[in-house]
Design an enzyme around this catalytic site. Structure first.
Site, short mmCIF file in Angstrom:
data_model
loop_
_atom_site.label_atom_id
_atom_site.label_comp_id
_atom_site.label_asym_id
_atom_site.label_seq_id
_atom_site.Cartn_x
_atom_site.Cartn_y
_atom_site.Cartn_z
N ASN A 59 0.80 -1.27 0.07
CA ASN A 59 0.06 -0.07 -0.04
C ASN A 59 0.69 1.21 -0.12
OD1 ASN A 59 -2.62 -1.37 0.33
ND2 ASN A 59 -1.66 -1.98 2.20
N ARG A 109 -4.34 7.16 -0.17
CA ARG A 109 -4.61 6.43 1.05
C ARG A 109 -4.44 7.30 2.34
NH1 ARG A 109 0.28 2.84 3.44
NH2 ARG A 109 -1.46 1.82 4.78
N HIS A 131 4.55 -5.20 11.33
CA HIS A 131 3.64 -5.82 12.46
C HIS A 131 3.48 -7.46 12.62
CE1 HIS A 131 3.46 -1.61 12.74
NE2 HIS A 131 2.54 -1.57 11.76
N ASP A 134 13.63 -12.45 9.26
CA ASP A 134 14.79 -13.64 9.17
C ASP A 134 15.59 -13.43 7.76
OD1 ASP A 134 14.03 -14.88 11.48
OD2 ASP A 134 12.84 -16.38 10.60
N HIS A 152 9.20 4.65 8.90
CA HIS A 152 7.82 4.59 9.01
C HIS A 152 7.21 6.16 8.75
CE1 HIS A 152 7.18 0.68 9.87
NE2 HIS A 152 8.19 0.77 10.95
N SER A 197 4.27 7.67 9.10
CA SER A 197 3.62 8.01 10.15
C SER A 197 4.30 7.73 11.64
CB SER A 197 2.19 7.29 10.28
OG SER A 197 2.39 6.16 10.49
N ARG A 204 -0.14 5.35 17.58
CA ARG A 204 -1.25 4.71 16.80
C ARG A 204 -1.70 3.55 17.46
NH1 ARG A 204 -0.20 4.42 10.40
NH2 ARG A 204 -2.48 4.03 10.52
N ARG A 225 0.19 -1.82 16.14
CA ARG A 225 1.15 -1.31 15.58
C ARG A 225 2.40 -1.19 16.34
NH1 ARG A 225 -1.26 0.29 10.43
NH2 ARG A 225 -3.24 0.72 10.94
C1 DQA Z 1 3.64 2.57 8.04
C2 DQA Z 1 2.90 2.42 9.26
C3 DQA Z 1 2.21 0.82 9.23
O1 DQA Z 1 1.67 0.67 10.56
C4 DQA Z 1 1.22 0.86 8.01
O2 DQA Z 1 0.71 -0.66 8.37
C5 DQA Z 1 1.68 1.19 6.81
C6 DQA Z 1 2.52 2.39 6.74
C7 DQA Z 1 4.17 4.03 7.89
O3 DQA Z 1 5.02 4.23 7.02
O4 DQA Z 1 3.90 4.86 8.48
O5 DQA Z 1 1.29 0.85 6.06
O6 DQA Z 1 4.51 1.64 7.84
#
Ligand code: DQA
Length: 144
Positions: free
Chosen positions: A10, A17, A79, A86, A99, A101, A106, A110
């Protein structure tokens, strides 16, 4: 110096998104930032994005002997994926977790990061700039 940037599921939907969480910048903006950072830091940066856990494992394995550093945002697989952890341990390439965010602020699910158990540094909540910081860190520490 060769750095592999890996983005999980994603991340290709950036800009579409949940803009309130991930911002309005698009995946194309991220690719442009990576190219710009590669030039600034005089390193080679290759980007790989996949929505598939096994493809990410394959890419990490293929990095063995080819890359000097990995920047990884495993996205949701952060997560859940012992397989990605591995794989990182298998190749032993210095890695930084990013990350976009601030995952700390959150949901409870997470709060665990498997990849983070291998990565020597985690950058969170800095938006796309986190990738630039991660590349700079690897360049400063391991760049030739
Ligand atoms: C993320 C944080 C993850 O919890 C989430 O599932 C993502 C993006 C981030 O870049 O903040 O898809 O990795």
């Amino acid at each position: 110096m060769k750095i592999l940037v890996i983005n999980g599921p994603n991340i290709n939907m950036l800009g579409i998104r949940e803009p309130g969480i991930y911002g309005k910048q698009t995946f194309a903006d991220l690719l442009a930032l990576l190219e710009e950072t590669a030039q600034e830091e005089a390193v080679t940066v290759e980007q790989f994005q996949s929505n598939h856990e096994g493809a990410i494992v394959d890419k990490i394995q293929a990095a063995y002997g080819c890359f000097d550093g990995i920047v990884i945002n495993p996205a949701a697989y952060t997560h859940t994926s012992v397989a990605i952890l591995d794989a990182l341990k298998s190749v032993s390439i210095p890695a930084v977790e990013v990350h976009i965010s601030n995952v700390d602020a959150r949901e409870a699910f997470r709060q665990i990061s498997y990849a983070g158990m291998y990565c020597e540094k985690t950058i969170k909540g800095q938006g796309l700039e986190g990738y630039r910081q991660a590349i700079r860190y690897l360049k400063e520490k391991y760049g030739k």
